[in-house]
Design a protein around this motif. Structure first.
Motif, short mmCIF file in Angstrom:
data_model
loop_
_atom_site.label_atom_id
_atom_site.label_comp_id
_atom_site.label_asym_id
_atom_site.label_seq_id
_atom_site.Cartn_x
_atom_site.Cartn_y
_atom_site.Cartn_z
N GLY A 180 43.19 -25.83 34.76
CA GLY A 180 42.42 -26.45 33.69
C GLY A 180 41.26 -27.28 34.24
N LYS A 181 40.79 -28.23 33.41
CA LYS A 181 39.67 -29.08 33.83
C LYS A 181 40.05 -29.96 35.02
CE LYS A 181 37.21 -29.31 29.41
NZ LYS A 181 36.68 -30.19 28.35
N LEU A 182 41.30 -30.47 35.00
CA LEU A 182 41.74 -31.32 36.10
C LEU A 182 41.80 -30.52 37.40
CD1 LEU A 182 42.70 -34.05 37.07
CD2 LEU A 182 45.02 -33.46 36.37
N ALA A 183 42.23 -29.26 37.30
CA ALA A 183 42.27 -28.41 38.50
C ALA A 183 40.86 -28.18 39.04
CB ALA A 183 42.93 -27.07 38.16
N ALA A 184 39.90 -27.97 38.14
CA ALA A 184 38.51 -27.79 38.58
C ALA A 184 37.98 -29.07 39.24
CB ALA A 184 37.64 -27.41 37.38
N ALA A 185 38.33 -30.23 38.67
CA ALA A 185 37.89 -31.50 39.26
C ALA A 185 38.53 -31.71 40.63
CB ALA A 185 38.25 -32.65 38.32
N LEU A 186 39.80 -31.35 40.78
CA LEU A 186 40.46 -31.47 42.08
C LEU A 186 39.82 -30.55 43.11
CD1 LEU A 186 44.21 -31.66 41.00
CD2 LEU A 186 42.99 -33.38 42.33
N ASN A 187 39.38 -29.41 42.66
CA ASN A 187 38.77 -28.45 43.58
C ASN A 187 37.35 -28.86 43.97
OD1 ASN A 187 39.08 -26.13 45.10
ND2 ASN A 187 38.14 -24.82 43.55
N GLU A 188 36.59 -29.39 43.00
CA GLU A 188 35.20 -29.72 43.25
C GLU A 188 35.02 -31.09 43.88
OE1 GLU A 188 32.55 -27.81 42.88
OE2 GLU A 188 33.73 -26.13 42.16
N ALA A 189 35.67 -32.10 43.33
CA ALA A 189 35.50 -33.48 43.81
C ALA A 189 36.83 -34.21 43.80
CB ALA A 189 34.48 -34.22 42.94
N PRO A 190 37.73 -33.88 44.75
CA PRO A 190 39.05 -34.52 44.74
C PRO A 190 38.99 -36.02 44.96
CG PRO A 190 38.70 -33.27 46.77
CD PRO A 190 37.58 -32.93 45.86
N GLY A 191 37.94 -36.49 45.66
CA GLY A 191 37.83 -37.92 45.90
C GLY A 191 37.75 -38.72 44.62
N HIS A 192 37.01 -38.21 43.62
CA HIS A 192 36.89 -38.92 42.34
C HIS A 192 38.22 -38.97 41.60
CE1 HIS A 192 32.61 -39.30 42.75
NE2 HIS A 192 32.42 -37.99 42.81
N VAL A 193 38.94 -37.85 41.62
CA VAL A 193 40.25 -37.81 40.95
C VAL A 193 41.23 -38.74 41.63
CG1 VAL A 193 42.14 -36.31 40.23
CG2 VAL A 193 39.80 -35.42 40.26
N VAL A 194 41.26 -38.71 42.97
CA VAL A 194 42.18 -39.57 43.71
C VAL A 194 41.80 -41.03 43.51
CG1 VAL A 194 42.96 -40.20 46.03
CG2 VAL A 194 42.75 -37.80 45.40
N SER A 195 40.51 -41.33 43.41
CA SER A 195 40.07 -42.71 43.16
C SER A 195 40.62 -43.22 41.84
CB SER A 195 38.54 -42.78 43.16
OG SER A 195 38.10 -44.07 42.86
#
Length: 581
Positions: A180-195
């Protein structure tokens, strides 16, 4: 997700082994300097907090170390203040050392690899990659030290942290598998998600500490404060570690080519390219295409005949699609353009112009849609053939004549003026200064040309701004032009259209400007806005537009040679003649 993490870790170990074998001293020094930097900044922010606590008390607080109780309070405040300043200076010095050693280590690695220049800014990429690796390694060591200190000072808090981090990892793994969208965010910019996850974690663990103080058997206040700061710094290091590893792995092909003898530079297939071309393969292409056509076709569609239609647009796939009913009879025909994600702005720009327009020399745009995240335009197919190379120049001239009589919509003009600067703002003093620099190197005569243009610039700007606007389509590749059976020209690419003063975009050879004059006389009968337009002003617009294009291509000699023609054309205008009289 686990596979990607393991692949990243394996590659990191491989390149780390290379670093330690070739430049062990510099690598260890950077790791140590990074640890000093992180600990220094931690203490530089912790000590002011202690000073405030000390200033807020009448004596030495009991939660301070026992050795401080025998020290004079004012002396202790001064010592802690100087220590905070000293640690901040140490932090700055450590960062300088890291920067110097990163460049030095990268230079040694490049020297040992003995390769020719592979791409632009390779030294900077090598230095940044080397520094990122050392920083990620230092971050890992720092996290280990934080865990060790917290296990000693506050083991309950460390256990709560371990539970939260494990739960967050499981949540991300499940979300990644759902695509989903979260998977795409983890793939593209994991630093933002982890932050975001670490910020949530900090609040939750802070809540655990508060509840522990209210309901449990908490440690001392100073230990809690130190643990809170260590936790915040640890979360920050986790975010930095993820971002560094992602940045390193995204540059792995370049770094491998720079540092490893057995690797050559290969171009990585970018994600948007991979997804786009996968979307064009059967049976996926047939599935989305028939759904698309069935939504707009006036009659039922049973089968499609899909042909590749060469239009020459990069990252734009075009198809001529014919629809057939159950009996095999053709009942619909369209031109379908699919834009890759890096061409979405072109798709929107084209749709803004063509949707609902019937006066432009273009295939009628009947629908816009999105399929698989890609912009898609569906045009009504009109019986037309591509124009041969031999007849292309005449077709371009006909397109320019057809556009002369098109009056742009007022709403379109208003939107464009709010979005893009006009040519009289684009040709500015900076552009003239650069032309003058080249002219000084070439010949003094060229300098006089530029100065003449500079002196006349206010007059030229006034002439250009008074002209009506015209639609200009710079995408005039040979595959974009079609001719109908009735002899009309249809252009299939409009993604880079602009609004320019009438005359802009025309060829500027003397015979072409004569054709422009004749075409203007014909267009005046069909477009009222052209009635008071002088052919000399239109020629100035054509020449100034050509001057800008030559400048952009850095054909400075061609641009300088064009200036006298602009000045001559300016002198020939009726206003100039009246002024001289």
């Amino acid at each position: 997700m686990l596979k990607q993490i393991l692949a990243t870790m394996r590659w990191s170990f491989s390149i780390g082994n290379k670093f330690f074998r070739v430049v062990p001293g510099a690598t260890l020094a950077i790791v140590l300097a990074t640890l000093v930097s992180q600990l220094s900044v931690l203490l530089a922010f912790l000590l002011p907090l202690k000073i405030l606590m000390l200033l807020g008390s009448t004596g030495i607080p009991r939660y301070f170390p026992a050795a401080f109780s025998s020290v004079n309070r004012e002396f202790l405040v001064l010592t802690l203040s100087l220590s905070a300043v000293g640690f901040y200076i140490l932090f700055i010095m450590a960062e300088k050392v890291i920067s110097f050693l990163s460049k030095r280590g990268a230079d040694l690695l490049l020297e040992r690899s003995k390769k020719i220049a592979l791409f632009e800014n390779q030294e900077e990429i090598a230095s940044r990659g080397y520094q990122r690796y050392a920083r990620s390694l230092a971050g890992s060591v720092f996290l280990f030290l934080v865990a060790f200190v917290m296990a000693w000072l506050y083991p309950e808090l460390l256990m709560a942290l371990a539970v939260y981090i494990s739960a967050a990892f499981v949540f991300f793994a499940i979300a990644f598998s759902k695509q989903g969208k979260l998977a795409a965010a983890l793939n593209e910019a994991p630093g933002h998600v982890v932050s975001t996850a670490t910020s949530i974690g900090f609040l939750l663990i802070f809540g655990f500490m508060v509840s522990h103080f209210l309901l449990g058997d908490p440690p001392g206040l100073l230990i809690a404060i130190i643990s809170l700061i260590l936790m915040r710094q640890g979360f920050s290091r986790i975010t930095g570690l993820v971002s560094d590893l992602k940045g390193l792995y995204s540059q792995r092909f370049k770094l491998n080519a720079l540092f490893f003898h057995g690797h050559v530079l290969v171009n990585e297939s970018k994600k948007h390219e991979t997804n786009f071309w996968s979307f064009l393969k059967p049976p996926q292409r047939d599935e989305w295409m028939i759904q698309l056509i069935r939504k707009i076709a006036p009659r039922p569609i049973a089968n499609l005949n899909i042909r590749w239609w060469q239009l020459g647009g990069q990252d734009v796939a075009t198809f001529r699609v014919m629809g057939f009913d159950d009996e095999g009879l053709k009942n619909a025909e369209y031109l379908v353009k699919l834009f890759n994600t890096n061409r979405s702005s072109l798709a929107k720009h084209e749709a803004t112009l063509l949707l609902g327009s019937t006066v432009l020399p273009a295939f009628p745009l009947i629908d816009i849609d999105q399929v698989g995240g890609f912009h898609c335009h569906i045009f009504e197919w009109l019986p037309a053939n591509k124009i041969s190379q031999k007849r292309l120049k005449a077709a371009r001239r006909q397109m320019l004549r057809d556009l002369l009589v098109v009056e742009p919509d007022e709403k379109l003009v208003s939107q464009f003026k709010r979005s893009r600067p006009p040519i009289w703002q684009r040709i500015d003093s900076r552009m003239l200064d650069r032309l003058c620099t080249v002219a000084e190197i070439l010949d003094s005569e060229y300098v006089s040309y530029v100065e003449g243009l500079r002196n006349k610039q206010p007059v030229i700007n006034k002439r250009l701004s008074d002209l009506p606007l015209n639609i200009v389509n710079p995408e005039s590749g040979p595959d974009a032009f079609h001719r109908t059976d009735q002899g009309e020209i249809l252009v299939a690419h409009w993604g880079r259209w602009t609004l320019e003063p009438v005359g802009a975009g025309w060829p500027t050879q003397p015979e072409d400007l004569v054709r422009l004059s004749n075409s203007l006389k014909e267009a005046i009968e069909k477009r009222q806005a052209l009635c008071d337009v002088h052919v000399e002003d239109v020629s100035i617009a054509a020449l100034m537009y050509a001057l800008e294009k030559l400048y952009i291509r850095q054909d400075f000699i061609g641009a300088l040679r064009l200036i006298p023609r602009i000045l001559q054309c300016l002198e020939a205008t009726p206003e100039a003649s009246k002024a001289s009289a």
